[in-house]
Design a protein around this motif. Structure first.
Motif, mmCIF file in Angstrom:
data_model
loop_
_atom_site.group_PDB
_atom_site.id
_atom_site.type_symbol
_atom_site.label_atom_id
_atom_site.label_comp_id
_atom_site.label_asym_id
_atom_site.label_seq_id
_atom_site.Cartn_x
_atom_site.Cartn_y
_atom_site.Cartn_z
ATOM 1 N N VAL A 85 79.605 105.666 -35.511
ATOM 2 C CA VAL A 85 79.817 104.874 -34.302
ATOM 3 C C VAL A 85 79.052 105.616 -33.214
ATOM 4 N N VAL A 86 78.136 104.950 -32.544
ATOM 5 C CA VAL A 86 77.313 105.604 -31.531
ATOM 6 C C VAL A 86 77.767 105.146 -30.150
ATOM 7 N N GLY A 87 77.939 106.073 -29.249
ATOM 8 C CA GLY A 87 78.361 105.705 -27.891
ATOM 9 C C GLY A 87 78.352 106.925 -27.005
ATOM 10 N N VAL A 124 84.433 99.114 -32.656
ATOM 11 C CA VAL A 124 84.957 99.594 -31.383
ATOM 12 C C VAL A 124 84.039 99.268 -30.218
ATOM 13 N N LEU A 125 82.748 99.360 -30.459
ATOM 14 C CA LEU A 125 81.844 99.312 -29.320
ATOM 15 C C LEU A 125 81.180 97.966 -29.070
ATOM 16 N N LYS A 183 91.219 106.494 -32.015
ATOM 17 C CA LYS A 183 91.067 105.181 -31.382
ATOM 18 C C LYS A 183 89.724 104.546 -31.712
ATOM 19 N N LYS A 184 88.748 105.376 -31.934
ATOM 20 C CA LYS A 184 87.430 104.855 -32.294
ATOM 21 C C LYS A 184 87.270 104.746 -33.812
ATOM 22 N N LYS A 185 88.339 104.955 -34.535
ATOM 23 C CA LYS A 185 88.363 104.868 -36.002
ATOM 24 C C LYS A 185 87.374 105.823 -36.644
ATOM 25 N N ARG A 203 79.225 94.964 -42.477
ATOM 26 C CA ARG A 203 79.397 96.402 -42.690
ATOM 27 C C ARG A 203 80.772 96.737 -43.232
ATOM 28 N N LYS A 231 83.991 108.013 -41.050
ATOM 29 C CA LYS A 231 83.076 107.552 -40.007
ATOM 30 C C LYS A 231 82.928 108.665 -38.961
ATOM 31 N N ASP A 252 75.260 98.967 -27.291
ATOM 32 C CA ASP A 252 74.871 99.895 -28.311
ATOM 33 C C ASP A 252 74.106 99.137 -29.388
ATOM 34 N N SER A 293 79.661 98.366 -33.783
ATOM 35 C CA SER A 293 80.779 98.870 -34.547
ATOM 36 C C SER A 293 81.995 98.128 -34.046
ATOM 37 N N PRO A 332 92.637 99.522 -29.415
ATOM 38 C CA PRO A 332 92.654 98.510 -30.454
ATOM 39 C C PRO A 332 93.921 98.567 -31.315
ATOM 40 N N TRP A 336 73.894 99.913 -32.470
ATOM 41 C CA TRP A 336 74.598 99.909 -33.741
ATOM 42 C C TRP A 336 75.992 99.359 -33.534
ATOM 43 N N LYS A 353 91.108 110.627 -29.223
ATOM 44 C CA LYS A 353 90.061 109.648 -28.887
ATOM 45 C C LYS A 353 89.362 109.155 -30.151
#
Lengths: 661, 661
Positions: B347-349, A23-24, B237-239, A184, B326, A17, A21, A46, A19, B234
């Motif tokens: 958060v992009v995904g 998580v990603l 988990k990705k905050k 960030r 976010k 990705d 983050s 996480p 951007w 979900k």
């Protein structure tokens, strides 16, 4: 040998990705393994679960934390690598081992005022716990409840504090992503040029100044100048005028040199910069001889440590003098070097030299074939020697077997050194694909009733080898073992006999070696194969046969490449099986379609496979035919070599081993 | 049907590198195909070769260029998609077709003062040249000498000029990369909210306000509120506290609704935003009924076009009220929407809903099984009808066959519409995997001597189907055809009978269906299979069985998913072969290892495969066994259904077709 994938994961840039983050982003091997864990079914969550805090009584840690204060740091991040993102390290770069005690090849550490955490993968969980000095805690990679290092930092480091890192030990893309992601969340990641561990490592080993060697024309097959011209053609296509080469095997290949700075890898610690009109070679001049100055007359030699200042000056001047100045930065370039050029003047991607080097020229291929014949002859000598020792009741333990195998290799012409540390695994030692004998465990004796797996290889002036055989000297290893041996062999053959269009990625071949196992619900936890260098690294990118998704964009298969096929099966507490050969990627023989772009694999390794371990009824005719042809090739090529050297007993042993199945 | 991969390539974000450059960035399908071309062996060289300039006499282009001036543009970039990155478009979103005449499904256009360029892939080269209005030039994707659209812009647009684009027609990641890459070479990419083509498209079709339908509990199997809760889990988990859903099938699944806005896809044009305490549904209220308001009582309904202003206001307020605000932005979210949130708060995904939706619940699976039995019965009726027509000398052409097949489907209970446009290909029409009959070509008659390939499917209230059969009504289609039919079938079976660990990616399965072809030097140019929705899109992410490298990170295989297996072989100028079934991904039967995490494929499609086209000697026992079991299942499940409905002649036909091979 099997740990190529994880190393490649470690040093490659895999970005899911743009951007980043918490998580990603995939920053390091540990995070990529987190990603893996999704693919293999585990959920990547996480949440934090690490062992109860150990009060740091370790003196090294105490000293290191003293230095924190000088720099105003809340944490220091230290991965196990060197400025060239090497897989094998010289002893002076084993900083993680020094500071933590852990000697495994995959490690990523974070040290804070209170904690010292080390991420590694399943191969090393037991070893890490055993080797850790006081104050260290293990973070299990690819385990569902383990948080990634970057997420750990984000969760645990207070806002507005600083963390430190050595910019030479991070790839450019990785480092920049870490800096950006932390920024960030208001954490500043400070590159600190002086490695903090070195400040407390008072007896750090000195640099090695062994002389390098120059390959002769009949050894390398393509002049360095021609290679440089080909690289420049690639640069033009990428609209760049300059490239920085940091991977040591890229440099050795480009300049037709070899060295002895890194164990098992015949490379030399150095950098190369190719501009549109000159080539700079950054190396300690103590490693050079008059002959080498002549060999390197087409390049300008500069001291190794001046790469930074030279690059800075060159870049400043090129920005003015060249209107479209742009530097190609291979993604493995360290953050320190990459930052000198910066984002606006660079194109970042996989090193084009990797893909060029992977396709061997005729001289290199001929050397690979010849060195494999000699290496296979040494292997046959070893197998017969071992059989006779066991038959005569002599006690051969793992370490003794390793020494004898090394001696047989060493006796061959052009031998330089082993290509990696031999894995000589008896019984349940073989259940660990990466077993490494210690003085203690290496005393285990190879008996008539034990399975013996030996994974080893040599560096010769004309080629590099890597081979695994699993043998058994008793009457019957049991039906279950034989079944599993046969399924592993069947997978090996399924892969070896495939024909496929030129250019495909190795991830598409991975299932071939696995499918006989999968159909019965079995699997093995490593990739199927890796590229092999020509008198260079035994693990060579960009190709591999494996299952990770983020494949190298230039990792296609082409004629002239060399790759291993090495499926296995591991029964914990009992034994392990692996059957590994090196293969040359060759044009397929004429096919029904008449298509001209199909490839297949031609064996380089020519060591018989123990037929008495095979359950014939599990093979189809094409597998048996392949095996018979393979053994015929072993006998045809290795036989005469043994005879010529008066190894008559070995020749008879080979004839027997190669009989029709 | 087979074009899923290219569509998925188009709409997904595939980033090789975090520093976009003109060489490395992959922005659109065309560039990704450029990347593909590397994998398949062609070298990607950014040199320009396009046809001699056509002076623009096309009035539409003239008008469009007039509008350029108003906005101060040097170029306008227009891809073929809609604000939801849909594969199928409603007529009013067919802007590329309006402006260029080209009706293919893959297109990316650049219009400058002098040029009008359209990039598409090999399926459409002939069609594009035929359909183009005056002034248009073709750019052949995945052809070595074709430059990518972004590189074309960089090379041809003067420094310091502006290009325009509709921010709703670009994915967020793609759009941002284009803006950034062009910015680095001093070209400004301006998002213009009013689409410029719409300004000149005076007779643009009106919006469709057909009412949507609410699925009942016994049809969907999981309440919308429960699905929303799972999405929120979900998010945690990705905050993230918020998610924007833009993919129409994600929304239909989430809210248990279906609609008729898009041909063949039972979806409705809308957006959904899920925050931590509410759910917003942006839709034209004309599409709602009192029943629907009740069905949707758990969500707040807002006008479709207010998503932008609502999101802006919400985001501004959340930034203040929520400390860690976010938003999760699926990578298919359009640039207009994504930019409202921006990089620092997102958060992009990949959409997590895609992966959730792909795993069907028990009600959905039961519906899929039942609808496939009915659909297969309709198929059997069609096959018998066709045979009788041909035997009796009636002339059945492609269009008549299509109409009759549709009629048989329509007669089944729960039928809603076709799931895509039927491909009824006679003779060499079948050599084009994506053949689409015109009024002219569709008149070709299915004769005794012609191969007939029909790829078709239905949307039922309880499921979606997709099936291809290749049949021949004469004595002997020739040994070569039979050999190729057998190799395609063998590949299909190799894939269908595999057992594999849960969670693996589909790229690892792709070779199974190809290997019988590859071993003889043959191949086919499309993926092996795609996910299928439950009364939803016939092409459904994230899973697929295919060869592209940048696999969806959540595209692992799990029990409860539905996927096609559809290998083929195409002989230009002669005929085409494709054998396609839908399969449910199921837990494997007990395996020797005792492992519990292995999966396999269980057939949903139950239509016999013509045995007289098979060369038995090319199959191994396990293939024959699979085929006999498959036919047994066809007879066991479809037979009683035919009998119950008094289709006795059809039942006899099925019995005959399902006899042991």
């Amino acid at each position: 040998m099997t740990n190529y994938e994880q190393w490649q994961l470690f040093r490659s840039v895999h970005v899911l990705d743009i951007w980043p983050s918490s998580v990603l982003v995939l920053l390091t091997s540990s995070m990529i393994l987190g990603f893996f864990s999704r693919e293999i079914g585990a959920e990547f969550e996480p949440t934090i679960k690490f062992p109860q805090e150990n009060m740091a009584k370790n003196l090294k840690l105490l000293n290191l934390r003293q230095i924190f204060k000088k720099h105003g740091l809340s944490a220091y991040v230290l991965p196990r690598t060197d400025p060239h993102q090497s897989e094998y390290l010289c002893e002076r770069d084993e900083r993680v081992k020094f500071i933590s005690g852990f000697s495994g090849s995959n490690a990523y550490t974070i040290i804070t005022e209170e904690k010292a955490l080390l991420w590694t993968d399943g191969r090393y969980f037991l070893q890490a716990e055993k080797e850790f000095e006081e104050g260290w805690s293990l973070m299990k990679e690819a385990v569902a409840e383990t948080i990634s290092p970057l997420d750990w930092l984000i969760e645990h480091i207070p806002l507005n504090s600083n963390i430190g890192f050595d910019p030479q030990l991070f790839g450019y893309a990785n480092g920049a992503q870490m800096v950006e992601s932390l920024n960030r969340v208001s954490i500043k990641a400070l590159p600190i040029n002086q490695n903090l561990v070195d400040e407390i490592w008072t007896d750090r080993p000195k640099e090695n100044y062994e002389k390098l060697i120059a390959l002769k024309s009949e050894e390398h097959g393509e002049d360095s100048l021609k290679k440089i011209e080909r690289v420049r053609e690639k640069l033009v296509k990428k609209k760049c005028d300059t490239i920085i080469l940091t991977m040591l095997d890229d440099i050795a290949w480009l300049l037709n040199i070899r060295g002895f700075d890194i164990p098992f890898n015949p490379t030399v610690i150095s950098y190369v910069v190719i501009t549109s009109d000159e080539v700079l070679f950054f190396i300690e001049d103590k490693k050079l001889t008059p002959e080498l100055y002549e060999h390197l007359s087409h390049v300008k030699i500069r001291p190794y440590h001046t790469i930074g200042s030279w690059l800075k000056e060159y870049h400043e001047s090129a920005k003015i003098s060249k209107p479209a100045h742009k530097v190609f930065i291979p993604d493995t370039t360290n953050y320190f070097i990459g930052s000198i050029i910066g984002r606006n003047f660079s194109v970042v991607g996989p090193s084009p030299v990797q893909a060029m080097k992977a396709i061997k020229n005729d001289v290199e291929l001929s050397g690979m074939r010849n060195s494999h014949i000699r290496d296979s002859a040494a292997h046959v000598r070893f197998l017969l020697w071992l059989k006779k020792q066991i038959d005569s009741g002599s006690e051969v333990d793992e370490l003794k077997a390793t020494a004898q195998f090394h001696a047989f290799r060493k006796a061959q012409s052009n031998f330089v050194m082993d290509s990696f540390e031999t894995i000589p695994a008896v019984g349940d030692h073989a259940a660990f694909p990466h077993y490494k004998p210690t003085e203690e465990t290496g005393k285990r004796v190879i008996t008539k009733d034990s399975v013996f797996l030996v994974d080893s290889g040599g560096q010769y002036r004309d080629g590099t080898t890597d081979v695994t055989r699993t043998v058994f000297h008793g009457q019957n290893p049991g039906e279950y073992f034989k079944k599993m041996f046969t399924l592993v062999l069947k997978g090996h053959i399924e892969n070896a006999l495939m024909t496929f269009p030129s250019g495909i990625s190795g991830i598409r071949l991975d299932i071939l070696a696995r499918s006989p196992l999968w159909l019965e619900g079995y699997d093995f936890g490593h990739g199927v194969g890796h590229g092999v260098g020509h008198f260079l690294n035994v693990h060579e990118g960009p190709i591999s046969i494996g299952y990770r998704t983020g494949a190298h964009p230039e990792g296609g298969f082409y004629a002239g490449q060399v790759v291993t096929i090495e499926p296995g099966y591991y029964e914990e507490g009992k034994w392990g099986i692996r059957i590994e050969n090196c293969y040359e990627v060759v044009k397929a023989p004429p096919l029904a379609s008449g298509a001209e772009n199909f490839l297949t694999f031609s064996p380089l390794t020519l060591v018989p496979i123990q037929k008495s371990l095979i359950k014939k009824e599990l093979l189809e005719n094409r597998h048996i035919e392949w095996l018979n042809n393979y053994h015929k090739k072993c006998l045809t090529l290795v036989g005469p070599y043994l005879q010529k050297n008066d190894f008559n007993e070995e020749y008879d042993f080979l004839v027997e081993a190669c009989q029709l199945f």
